[in-house]
Write a protein that holds these residues in place. Sequence first.
Motif, PDB file in Angstrom:
ATOM      1  N   VAL A   1      -8.247  -4.738   6.095  1.00  0.00           N
ATOM      2  CA  VAL A   1      -9.120  -3.501   6.295  1.00  0.00           C
ATOM      3  C   VAL A   1      -9.027  -2.788   4.889  1.00  0.00           C
ATOM      4  O   VAL A   1      -7.892  -2.598   4.220  1.00  0.00           O
ATOM      5  N   THR A   2     -10.037  -2.169   4.296  1.00  0.00           N
ATOM      6  CA  THR A   2      -9.910  -1.396   3.245  1.00  0.00           C
ATOM      7  C   THR A   2     -10.327   0.188   3.318  1.00  0.00           C
ATOM      8  O   THR A   2     -10.165   0.935   2.411  1.00  0.00           O
ATOM      9  N   ASP A   3     -10.897   0.406   4.542  1.00  0.00           N
ATOM     10  CA  ASP A   3     -11.443   1.863   4.647  1.00  0.00           C
ATOM     11  C   ASP A   3     -10.987   2.387   5.853  1.00  0.00           C
ATOM     12  O   ASP A   3     -10.657   1.814   6.863  1.00  0.00           O
ATOM     13  N   ALA A   4     -10.520   3.685   5.749  1.00  0.00           N
ATOM     14  CA  ALA A   4      -9.917   4.488   6.859  1.00  0.00           C
ATOM     15  C   ALA A   4     -11.182   4.975   7.850  1.00  0.00           C
ATOM     16  O   ALA A   4     -12.203   4.848   7.489  1.00  0.00           O
TER      17      ALA A   4
ATOM     18  N   ALA B   1      -6.796   2.660   8.432  1.00  0.00           N
ATOM     19  CA  ALA B   1      -6.273   1.909   7.158  1.00  0.00           C
ATOM     20  C   ALA B   1      -5.497   2.941   6.141  1.00  0.00           C
ATOM     21  O   ALA B   1      -5.635   3.038   5.015  1.00  0.00           O
ATOM     22  N   THR B   2      -4.004   2.598   6.528  1.00  0.00           N
ATOM     23  CA  THR B   2      -3.107   3.464   5.641  1.00  0.00           C
ATOM     24  C   THR B   2      -1.893   2.561   5.599  1.00  0.00           C
ATOM     25  O   THR B   2      -1.504   1.868   6.456  1.00  0.00           O
TER      26      THR B   2
ATOM     27  N   ARG C   1      -3.032  -1.212   6.764  1.00  0.00           N
ATOM     28  CA  ARG C   1      -4.024  -1.694   5.584  1.00  0.00           C
ATOM     29  C   ARG C   1      -3.549  -3.035   5.134  1.00  0.00           C
ATOM     30  O   ARG C   1      -4.418  -3.908   5.132  1.00  0.00           O
ATOM     31  N   ASP C   2      -2.160  -3.316   4.975  1.00  0.00           N
ATOM     32  CA  ASP C   2      -1.693  -4.722   4.416  1.00  0.00           C
ATOM     33  C   ASP C   2      -1.572  -5.741   5.501  1.00  0.00           C
ATOM     34  O   ASP C   2      -1.607  -6.857   5.336  1.00  0.00           O
TER      35      ASP C   2
ATOM     36  N   SER D   1       0.861  -1.094   0.019  1.00  0.00           N
ATOM     37  CA  SER D   1       0.089   0.039  -0.032  1.00  0.00           C
ATOM     38  C   SER D   1       0.769   1.403   0.044  1.00  0.00           C
ATOM     39  O   SER D   1       0.632   2.113  -0.565  1.00  0.00           O
TER      40      SER D   1
END
Length: 420
Positions: free
Chosen positions: A417-420, A400-401, A405-406, A219
């Motif tokens: 996770v895919t959304d902040a 999620a950054t 995220r990864d 990411s």
Amino acid sequence: MKPLRILFVASEADPFVKVGGLGDVAGSLPYALQALGADLDVRLVIPFHASTRTEGLTLVRETVFTLLRDGREVPAQVFYTDVKGLPVYLISGAPVTGSLKVYDPNPLADGEKYTFFSLAALEMARRLDWRPDIVHANDWHTAAAIYQVRRMQHDPFWKGVKTVFSVHNLGYMGPEAENALVSYGLPPIHEPLLPEWACRQPMGQALWAADEIVAVSPSYAEEIQTPEYGYGLEKYLQAQRAKVTGIVNGIDYSLWDPARDKALEATFDSTSLAERAKNKANLQAQFALTEMPEAPLLAMITRFDFQKGVDIALNSLRMVTDLSWQLILLGTGNAALEDAARKLEADFPHRIASVIRFDARLSRQIYGSSDILLMPSRYEPCGLAQMIAMRYGSVPLARATGGLRDTIADSRTGVLVTDA
């Protein structure tokens, strides 16, 4: 066939010296590479900082030489030791010994120190007649080594040597090294897709010179190619996308093992999680927190920096007054954030403990005691705390950054996770 030779260059490496996550990675990755087989010859080189721990090690002075700085000779000494079969070199010299900290409060001192060290690491290889096939450098502190290898491709010793440059945090580019680079004979580069200022700084020069660029998570590899996280370098990184890879950092499970961690009041594994309660009770008593077995014990183990979202956590917790919770914070950094943490502790006595120091042993106790680890980072190239927390049974709660995220999955679905 001769072994593939890899020279791993870093500003810090555990157990010799560790300030942050880079120390963990540089202290583990060379060993992991070496363990892949006899066809790899990996060697680690770091500065011989004043705070370097060498207890129980046999150090041998391997070679002495000088580097030219504005026509003046600057002596360098190289010391060798072997740790668990890994050859390790420590480089000393006035630019290194003149600084008491790994990362000096005086930025110009760091620029001088790390330019000297990066070039000395290469000269060391030549003096030892050990020609690496790959030079792997990390962040701006060792970026000059990548640039210099490209500049020396006409030299038979360095011709054909490949370079890998790991970006642990693009936000730190080494502007403090601009003058030192020129003084040690490294001129600015010319690259139209890079800002002019980046052509004079170690990060920009290494990105231009490297054969491969490795961001510390997939990411983050994508994020640094955007205006939000690229710091003006995104156009160049987009154009060089083919040589940009994202590889998640990792932790050494033999070093981070709650079943054998002597820092814990009670050791445990996945079959004896009930033992964790003893650690939580011990930590609550240690910091005069009310013993509340059913209330979640939140934790932050971090550098006190706005990048880490420390202010987000502190401000948010003030609004959570209708739920039972406790918090322990461990770290140092920005003075305003340190003061805000102390103020929060004063406003919520026996509920919050703010420990403003670096304490490796306490960090292990917190991982093995807390219920939830907070990581509200505004950006996080990879992050290791969330991996350690999961290893020790503490649930990470993160934005999620980048690498967060990864590496963090919803346990109910197994989906990252895919959304902040």
